[in-house]
Motif scaffolding. Structure first.
Motif, PDB file in Angstrom:
ATOM      1  N   ALA A 253       1.035  -1.032   0.037  1.00  4.25           N
ATOM      2  CA  ALA A 253      -0.156  -0.017   0.087  1.00  4.25           C
ATOM      3  C   ALA A 253       0.725   1.204   0.064  1.00  4.25           C
ATOM      4  CB  ALA A 253      -0.833   0.169   1.387  1.00  4.25           C
ATOM      5  N   ILE A 254       0.553   2.167  -0.868  1.00  7.36           N
ATOM      6  CA  ILE A 254       1.424   3.340  -1.022  1.00  7.36           C
ATOM      7  C   ILE A 254       0.392   4.660  -1.299  1.00  7.36           C
ATOM      8  CG2 ILE A 254       3.578   2.372  -1.731  1.00  7.36           C
ATOM      9  CD1 ILE A 254       3.151   3.273  -4.587  1.00  7.36           C
ATOM     10  N   ARG A 255       0.652   5.577  -1.209  1.00  8.15           N
ATOM     11  CA  ARG A 255      -0.194   6.952  -1.219  1.00  8.15           C
ATOM     12  C   ARG A 255      -0.015   6.997  -2.644  1.00  8.15           C
ATOM     13  NH1 ARG A 255       1.018  12.114   2.349  1.00  8.15           N
ATOM     14  NH2 ARG A 255       0.319  10.202   3.896  1.00  8.15           N
ATOM     15  N   ASN A 256      -1.284   7.509  -3.248  1.00  6.04           N
ATOM     16  CA  ASN A 256      -1.504   7.661  -4.630  1.00  6.04           C
ATOM     17  C   ASN A 256      -1.394   9.015  -5.010  1.00  6.04           C
ATOM     18  OD1 ASN A 256      -2.092   6.944  -7.233  1.00  6.04           O
ATOM     19  ND2 ASN A 256      -4.336   7.410  -6.902  1.00  6.04           N
ATOM     20  N   GLN A 257       0.025   9.497  -4.684  1.00  7.12           N
ATOM     21  CA  GLN A 257       0.288  10.899  -4.950  1.00  7.12           C
ATOM     22  C   GLN A 257       1.658  10.954  -5.254  1.00  7.12           C
ATOM     23  OE1 GLN A 257      -0.322  13.997  -1.943  1.00  7.12           O
ATOM     24  NE2 GLN A 257      -0.646  15.553  -3.248  1.00  7.12           N
TER      25      GLN A 257
ATOM     26  N   GLY B 182       2.633  15.127  -8.171  1.00 11.94           N
ATOM     27  CA  GLY B 182       1.098  14.786  -7.813  1.00 11.94           C
ATOM     28  C   GLY B 182       0.382  13.817  -8.586  1.00 11.94           C
ATOM     29  N   GLY B 183       0.899  13.293  -9.394  1.00 16.34           N
ATOM     30  CA  GLY B 183       0.212  12.159 -10.318  1.00 16.34           C
ATOM     31  C   GLY B 183      -0.096  10.924  -9.616  1.00 16.34           C
ATOM     32  N   PRO B 184      -1.152  10.224 -10.233  1.00 21.71           N
ATOM     33  CA  PRO B 184      -1.518   9.021  -9.520  1.00 21.71           C
ATOM     34  C   PRO B 184      -0.829   7.885  -9.518  1.00 21.71           C
ATOM     35  CG  PRO B 184      -2.733   9.441 -11.628  1.00 21.71           C
ATOM     36  CD  PRO B 184      -1.945  10.483 -11.451  1.00 21.71           C
ATOM     37  N   VAL B 185       0.171   7.856  -8.992  1.00 24.31           N
ATOM     38  CA  VAL B 185       1.271   6.875  -9.084  1.00 24.31           C
ATOM     39  C   VAL B 185       0.589   5.398  -9.148  1.00 24.31           C
ATOM     40  CG1 VAL B 185       1.920   6.884  -6.649  1.00 24.31           C
ATOM     41  CG2 VAL B 185       3.513   6.369  -8.273  1.00 24.31           C
ATOM     42  N   CYS B 186      -0.219   5.164  -8.171  1.00 24.56           N
ATOM     43  CA  CYS B 186      -0.787   3.878  -8.094  1.00 24.56           C
ATOM     44  C   CYS B 186      -1.668   3.308  -9.426  1.00 24.56           C
ATOM     45  CB  CYS B 186      -1.665   3.691  -6.939  1.00 24.56           C
ATOM     46  SG  CYS B 186      -0.845   4.240  -5.245  1.00 24.56           S
ATOM     47  N   LYS B 187      -1.758   4.143 -10.608  1.00 21.37           N
ATOM     48  CA  LYS B 187      -2.255   3.795 -11.639  1.00 21.37           C
ATOM     49  C   LYS B 187      -1.404   3.409 -12.606  1.00 21.37           C
ATOM     50  CE  LYS B 187      -6.556   5.751 -10.572  1.00 21.37           C
ATOM     51  NZ  LYS B 187      -7.809   5.563 -10.601  1.00 21.37           N
ATOM     52  N   GLY B 188       0.039   3.420 -12.234  1.00 19.30           N
ATOM     53  CA  GLY B 188       0.923   2.761 -12.879  1.00 19.30           C
ATOM     54  C   GLY B 188       1.229   1.330 -13.161  1.00 19.30           C
ATOM     55  N   ASN B 189       2.128   1.306 -13.826  1.00 18.08           N
ATOM     56  CA  ASN B 189       2.681  -0.230 -14.354  1.00 18.08           C
ATOM     57  C   ASN B 189       3.367  -0.811 -13.318  1.00 18.08           C
ATOM     58  OD1 ASN B 189       1.418  -0.465 -16.751  1.00 18.08           O
ATOM     59  ND2 ASN B 189       3.034   0.128 -17.749  1.00 18.08           N
ATOM     60  N   VAL B 190       3.106  -2.025 -12.745  1.00 18.49           N
ATOM     61  CA  VAL B 190       3.919  -2.796 -12.019  1.00 18.49           C
ATOM     62  C   VAL B 190       4.942  -3.658 -12.648  1.00 18.49           C
ATOM     63  CG1 VAL B 190       3.899  -4.448  -9.952  1.00 18.49           C
ATOM     64  CG2 VAL B 190       2.098  -2.653  -9.991  1.00 18.49           C
ATOM     65  N   GLN B 191       6.024  -3.616 -12.099  1.00 15.23           N
ATOM     66  CA  GLN B 191       7.134  -4.654 -12.823  1.00 15.23           C
ATOM     67  C   GLN B 191       8.310  -4.885 -11.868  1.00 15.23           C
ATOM     68  OE1 GLN B 191       8.025  -2.160 -16.186  1.00 15.23           O
ATOM     69  NE2 GLN B 191       8.379  -0.627 -14.927  1.00 15.23           N
ATOM     70  N   LYS B 192       9.056  -5.683 -12.376  1.00 16.68           N
ATOM     71  CA  LYS B 192      10.315  -5.574 -11.815  1.00 16.68           C
ATOM     72  C   LYS B 192      11.428  -4.572 -12.167  1.00 16.68           C
ATOM     73  CE  LYS B 192       9.805  -9.591  -9.604  1.00 16.68           C
ATOM     74  NZ  LYS B 192       9.520  -9.778  -8.328  1.00 16.68           N
ATOM     75  N   GLU B 193      12.340  -4.180 -11.419  1.00 21.87           N
ATOM     76  CA  GLU B 193      13.241  -3.174 -11.529  1.00 21.87           C
ATOM     77  C   GLU B 193      14.260  -3.883 -12.558  1.00 21.87           C
ATOM     78  OE1 GLU B 193      15.445  -1.923  -8.150  1.00 21.87           O
ATOM     79  OE2 GLU B 193      16.316   0.006  -9.352  1.00 21.87           O
TER      80      GLU B 193
ATOM     81  N   CYS C 153       4.956   5.721 -12.246  1.00 14.78           N
ATOM     82  CA  CYS C 153       4.095   6.934 -12.179  1.00 14.78           C
ATOM     83  C   CYS C 153       3.467   6.943 -13.653  1.00 14.78           C
ATOM     84  CB  CYS C 153       4.547   7.712 -11.753  1.00 14.78           C
ATOM     85  SG  CYS C 153       3.337   9.705 -11.580  1.00 14.78           S
ATOM     86  N   PRO C 154       2.403   7.038 -14.024  1.00 14.29           N
ATOM     87  CA  PRO C 154       1.847   7.170 -15.377  1.00 14.29           C
ATOM     88  C   PRO C 154       2.195   8.377 -15.887  1.00 14.29           C
ATOM     89  CG  PRO C 154       0.044   7.041 -13.793  1.00 14.29           C
ATOM     90  CD  PRO C 154       1.314   6.856 -13.157  1.00 14.29           C
ATOM     91  N   TRP C 155       2.458   9.354 -15.101  1.00 14.64           N
ATOM     92  CA  TRP C 155       2.469  10.855 -15.740  1.00 14.64           C
ATOM     93  C   TRP C 155       4.019  11.021 -16.251  1.00 14.64           C
ATOM     94  CZ3 TRP C 155      -0.176  15.152 -12.264  1.00 14.64           C
ATOM     95  CH2 TRP C 155      -1.671  14.886 -12.466  1.00 14.64           C
ATOM     96  N   HIS C 156       4.940  10.719 -15.572  1.00 14.10           N
ATOM     97  CA  HIS C 156       6.282  10.855 -16.111  1.00 14.10           C
ATOM     98  C   HIS C 156       7.243   9.947 -15.975  1.00 14.10           C
ATOM     99  CE1 HIS C 156       4.592  14.832 -14.815  1.00 14.10           C
ATOM    100  NE2 HIS C 156       4.740  15.272 -16.014  1.00 14.10           N
TER     101      HIS C 156
END
Ligand code: FES
Length: 126
Positions: free
Chosen positions: A42-46, A51-62, A86-89
């Protein structure tokens, strides 16, 4: 040990697929509960960038690489660390710690997740 009064219900664990993110309100913060490799985070969605919605981004291995020298091919491979981008940048953070993968001074707040009797909860920490 979590105090039951601090727990915010998210939903049945069985309804999460790997890569799914469920957004819940925890106090005044929007928090994303994310499943990766069967684990819940669980992480803050900011995003701390803008301030982008980071939790809407892709999950992957580093993806990590080793610079072998000028003119040499970079030796790249995926680590065991689950990250979200983060989906924004594209700023990327470790799901477990919330730390930016390229700068450990930058961090998204994280929360403890509890799975009890098949239900996922976020611990607000209050
Ligand atoms: S707002 Fe997240 S990378 Fe820019």
């Amino acid at each position: 040990m979590s105090d039951a009064e601090n727990l915010v219900e998210v939903g049945p664990a069985s309804e999460f697929e790997d890569g799914d993110a469920e957004i819940v309100q925890v106090g005044r913060a929007e928090v994303g509960v994310i499943r990766a490799e069967g684990e819940f985070y669980a992480i803050r969605n900011q995003c701390p960038h803008d301030g982008g919605p980071v939790c809407k981004g892709n999950v992957q291995k580093e993806l990590v690489g080793e610079f072998k020298g000028t003119g040499k091919r970079v030796d790249q491979q995926y680590s065991d660390t689950d990250i979200i981008s983060c989906p924004w940048h594209g700023w990327s953070f470790e799901l477990e710690t919330g730390i930016h993968i390229g700068d450990d001074r930058i961090r998204v707040p994280t929360y403890d997740v509890v799975v009890d009797d098949g239900i996922v909860y976020v611990d607000s920490g209050d």
